[in-house]
Design a protein around this motif. Structure first.
Motif, mmCIF file in Angstrom:
data_model
loop_
_atom_site.group_PDB
_atom_site.id
_atom_site.type_symbol
_atom_site.label_atom_id
_atom_site.label_comp_id
_atom_site.label_asym_id
_atom_site.label_seq_id
_atom_site.Cartn_x
_atom_site.Cartn_y
_atom_site.Cartn_z
ATOM 1 N N PHE A 6 -114.974 -68.008 42.696
ATOM 2 C CA PHE A 6 -115.509 -66.695 42.321
ATOM 3 C C PHE A 6 -116.075 -66.722 40.906
ATOM 4 O O PHE A 6 -117.128 -66.120 40.643
ATOM 5 N N LEU A 7 -115.399 -67.404 39.982
ATOM 6 C CA LEU A 7 -115.865 -67.450 38.599
ATOM 7 C C LEU A 7 -117.249 -68.094 38.486
ATOM 8 O O LEU A 7 -118.041 -67.712 37.618
ATOM 9 N N ILE A 8 -117.530 -69.059 39.357
ATOM 10 C CA ILE A 8 -118.858 -69.689 39.348
ATOM 11 C C ILE A 8 -119.924 -68.649 39.669
ATOM 12 O O ILE A 8 -120.953 -68.547 38.990
ATOM 13 N N VAL A 9 -119.676 -67.861 40.724
ATOM 14 C CA VAL A 9 -120.633 -66.824 41.128
ATOM 15 C C VAL A 9 -120.758 -65.764 40.045
ATOM 16 O O VAL A 9 -121.869 -65.364 39.651
ATOM 17 N N HIS A 10 -119.615 -65.296 39.549
ATOM 18 C CA HIS A 10 -119.590 -64.228 38.544
ATOM 19 C C HIS A 10 -120.303 -64.671 37.267
ATOM 20 O O HIS A 10 -121.106 -63.911 36.700
ATOM 21 N N CYS A 11 -120.029 -65.886 36.824
ATOM 22 C CA CYS A 11 -120.640 -66.390 35.598
ATOM 23 C C CYS A 11 -122.142 -66.604 35.779
ATOM 24 O O CYS A 11 -122.933 -66.322 34.871
ATOM 25 N N THR A 12 -122.549 -67.084 36.951
ATOM 26 C CA THR A 12 -123.973 -67.316 37.217
ATOM 27 C C THR A 12 -124.759 -66.022 37.141
ATOM 28 O O THR A 12 -125.822 -65.948 36.498
ATOM 29 N N ILE A 13 -124.248 -64.981 37.782
ATOM 30 C CA ILE A 13 -124.949 -63.688 37.772
ATOM 31 C C ILE A 13 -124.964 -63.094 36.368
ATOM 32 O O ILE A 13 -126.000 -62.616 35.893
ATOM 33 N N ASN A 14 -123.830 -63.131 35.679
ATOM 34 C CA ASN A 14 -123.789 -62.572 34.324
ATOM 35 C C ASN A 14 -124.688 -63.331 33.360
ATOM 36 O O ASN A 14 -125.234 -62.745 32.415
ATOM 37 N N SER A 15 -124.838 -64.626 33.596
ATOM 38 C CA SER A 15 -125.678 -65.435 32.701
ATOM 39 C C SER A 15 -127.148 -65.057 32.784
ATOM 40 O O SER A 15 -127.949 -65.473 31.936
ATOM 41 N N MET A 16 -127.514 -64.262 33.784
ATOM 42 C CA MET A 16 -128.904 -63.831 33.912
ATOM 43 C C MET A 16 -129.334 -62.879 32.805
ATOM 44 O O MET A 16 -130.514 -62.572 32.667
ATOM 45 N N ILE A 17 -128.368 -62.419 31.992
ATOM 46 C CA ILE A 17 -128.747 -61.621 30.824
ATOM 47 C C ILE A 17 -129.550 -62.456 29.837
ATOM 48 O O ILE A 17 -130.329 -61.928 29.046
ATOM 49 N N PHE A 18 -129.388 -63.777 29.907
ATOM 50 C CA PHE A 18 -130.083 -64.660 28.974
ATOM 51 C C PHE A 18 -131.554 -64.853 29.331
ATOM 52 O O PHE A 18 -132.285 -65.515 28.589
ATOM 53 N N PHE A 19 -131.992 -64.285 30.473
ATOM 54 C CA PHE A 19 -133.427 -64.270 30.770
ATOM 55 C C PHE A 19 -134.159 -63.402 29.749
ATOM 56 O O PHE A 19 -135.365 -63.505 29.586
ATOM 57 N N ASN A 20 -133.399 -62.493 29.092
ATOM 58 C CA ASN A 20 -133.950 -61.641 28.036
ATOM 59 C C ASN A 20 -135.152 -60.833 28.530
ATOM 60 O O ASN A 20 -136.180 -60.726 27.844
ATOM 61 N N ASP A 21 -135.019 -60.253 29.730
ATOM 62 C CA ASP A 21 -136.079 -59.436 30.316
ATOM 63 C C ASP A 21 -135.647 -57.979 30.431
ATOM 64 O O ASP A 21 -135.952 -57.298 31.404
ATOM 65 N N ALA A 22 -134.875 -57.521 29.430
ATOM 66 C CA ALA A 22 -134.360 -56.149 29.399
ATOM 67 C C ALA A 22 -133.407 -55.879 30.563
ATOM 68 O O ALA A 22 -133.231 -54.746 30.981
ATOM 69 N N GLY A 23 -132.819 -56.930 31.076
ATOM 70 C CA GLY A 23 -131.803 -56.782 32.111
ATOM 71 C C GLY A 23 -132.334 -56.633 33.515
ATOM 72 O O GLY A 23 -131.566 -56.385 34.448
ATOM 73 N N GLU A 24 -133.634 -56.837 33.731
ATOM 74 C CA GLU A 24 -134.212 -56.620 35.065
ATOM 75 C C GLU A 24 -133.601 -57.565 36.101
ATOM 76 O O GLU A 24 -133.181 -57.136 37.178
ATOM 77 N N THR A 25 -133.560 -58.850 35.780
ATOM 78 C CA THR A 25 -132.999 -59.831 36.724
ATOM 79 C C THR A 25 -131.506 -59.606 36.920
ATOM 80 O O THR A 25 -131.003 -59.603 38.053
ATOM 81 N N PHE A 26 -130.792 -59.396 35.820
ATOM 82 C CA PHE A 26 -129.352 -59.186 35.886
ATOM 83 C C PHE A 26 -129.014 -57.935 36.703
ATOM 84 O O PHE A 26 -128.121 -57.951 37.557
ATOM 85 N N ASN A 27 -129.730 -56.830 36.450
ATOM 86 C CA ASN A 27 -129.463 -55.590 37.179
ATOM 87 C C ASN A 27 -129.790 -55.718 38.663
ATOM 88 O O ASN A 27 -129.116 -55.132 39.512
ATOM 89 N N HIS A 28 -130.828 -56.484 38.972
ATOM 90 C CA HIS A 28 -131.208 -56.676 40.377
ATOM 91 C C HIS A 28 -130.056 -57.323 41.150
ATOM 92 O O HIS A 28 -129.663 -56.845 42.218
ATOM 93 N N TRP A 29 -129.518 -58.411 40.607
ATOM 94 C CA TRP A 29 -128.446 -59.112 41.305
ATOM 95 C C TRP A 29 -127.124 -58.368 41.184
ATOM 96 O O TRP A 29 -126.289 -58.418 42.091
ATOM 97 N N GLY A 30 -126.931 -57.649 40.098
ATOM 98 C CA GLY A 30 -125.741 -56.814 39.977
ATOM 99 C C GLY A 30 -125.740 -55.716 41.017
ATOM 100 O O GLY A 30 -124.696 -55.406 41.613
ATOM 101 N N HIS A 31 -126.909 -55.133 41.262
ATOM 102 C CA HIS A 31 -127.028 -54.095 42.297
ATOM 103 C C HIS A 31 -126.774 -54.686 43.681
ATOM 104 O O HIS A 31 -126.104 -54.072 44.519
ATOM 105 N N PHE A 32 -127.294 -55.891 43.910
ATOM 106 C CA PHE A 32 -127.070 -56.549 45.205
ATOM 107 C C PHE A 32 -125.582 -56.783 45.439
ATOM 108 O O PHE A 32 -125.056 -56.502 46.527
#
Length: 237
Positions: A27-53
């Motif tokens: 689970f930590l692998i999945v959780h860390c992978t999704i959270n690491s999408m904040i580093f795309f630095n796109d105002a959270g668009e990618t992170f929020n997309h997968w967080g919503h999913f």
């Protein structure tokens, strides 16, 4: 031996700890992978997309229930084993070679687990509870944390919430770093120990498992620690 006797025995409890531990490691692998999408630095668009999913998918939500069950089982069994081990050795040995026989973190799994539990409660309060039930996170109202972007559906903006929690709160950032550090020490022992309990203990494979465990523990925990640091130091816009 019946299944009931097995799972209530010391060996059975360790077996449950190993199985639930491996599930949580995955689970930590999945959780860390999704959270690491904040580093795309796109105002959270990618992170929020997968967080919503993750928050809206029926299969994922069903697995979330299993996650909480395994997590509680892992915590309870860990505390029981820690207490039993302490009761079994009420007096210290006359000659204590603990430093030579084992690492300090392998002897402190109960303490580290307790610190991680406190950190986990704080983490759920800040992120999981508002994303599932709305309301307050103890810092300010989340009126600005809702974002109407997915098919005209108002969804929880976890990226904005992370900014609220970490951006101007040094104490919270420090607590999170300490929590992640405790998790790292816990994983350094727990990763290899879980496989050993399940019988994967061979002179050829054990060093490989230990090595993978060290890399896994450091990568996961460094990434988790960098998230609050990045928001606080404004590395992410």
């Amino acid at each position: 031996m019946t299944w009931k006797l097995f799972f209530t025995s010391s060996i059975g409890k360790k077996f449950i700890m190993a199985l639930t531990g491996i599930f949580l490691i995955t689970f930590l692998i999945v959780h860390c992978t999704i959270n690491s999408m904040i580093f795309f630095n796109d105002a959270g668009e990618t992170f929020n997309h997968w967080g919503h999913f993750m928050g809206s998918n029926l299969i994922v939500r069903t697995m979330e229930i299993g996650l909480f069950v395994f997590l509680l089982l892992h915590i309870v069994q860990g505390l029981i084993l820690w207490r039993q081990n302490n009761k079994a050795r009420p007096l210290k040995y006359a000659v204590n070679n603990a430093n030579k026989n084992s690492k300090w973190y392998s002897r402190s799994m109960g303490l580290l687990g307790t610190l991680i539990l406190i950190f986990l409660v704080m983490h759920l309060y800040h992120f999981w509870t508002p994303s599932r039930f709305g309301g307050m996170i103890g810092i300010k109202a989340l009126d600005e944390v809702n974002l109407d972007v997915y098919n005209n559906e108002t969804v929880h903006n976890l990226y904005a919430e992370m900014k609220l929690v970490f951006e101007n709160n040094l104490l919270i950032v420090i607590v999170y770093i300490l929590g992640v550090t405790s998790l790292c020490w816990h994983l350094l022992h727990g990763f290899q120990s879980a496989f050993q309990t399940l019988g994967v203990n061979h002179k050829r494979y054990t060093p490989i498992i230990k090595g993978v465990g060290v890399v896994y523990s450091l990568v996961i925990c460094v990434l988790f620690a960098l998230m609050p640091i990045a928001f606080y130091l404004h590395w992410i816009n």
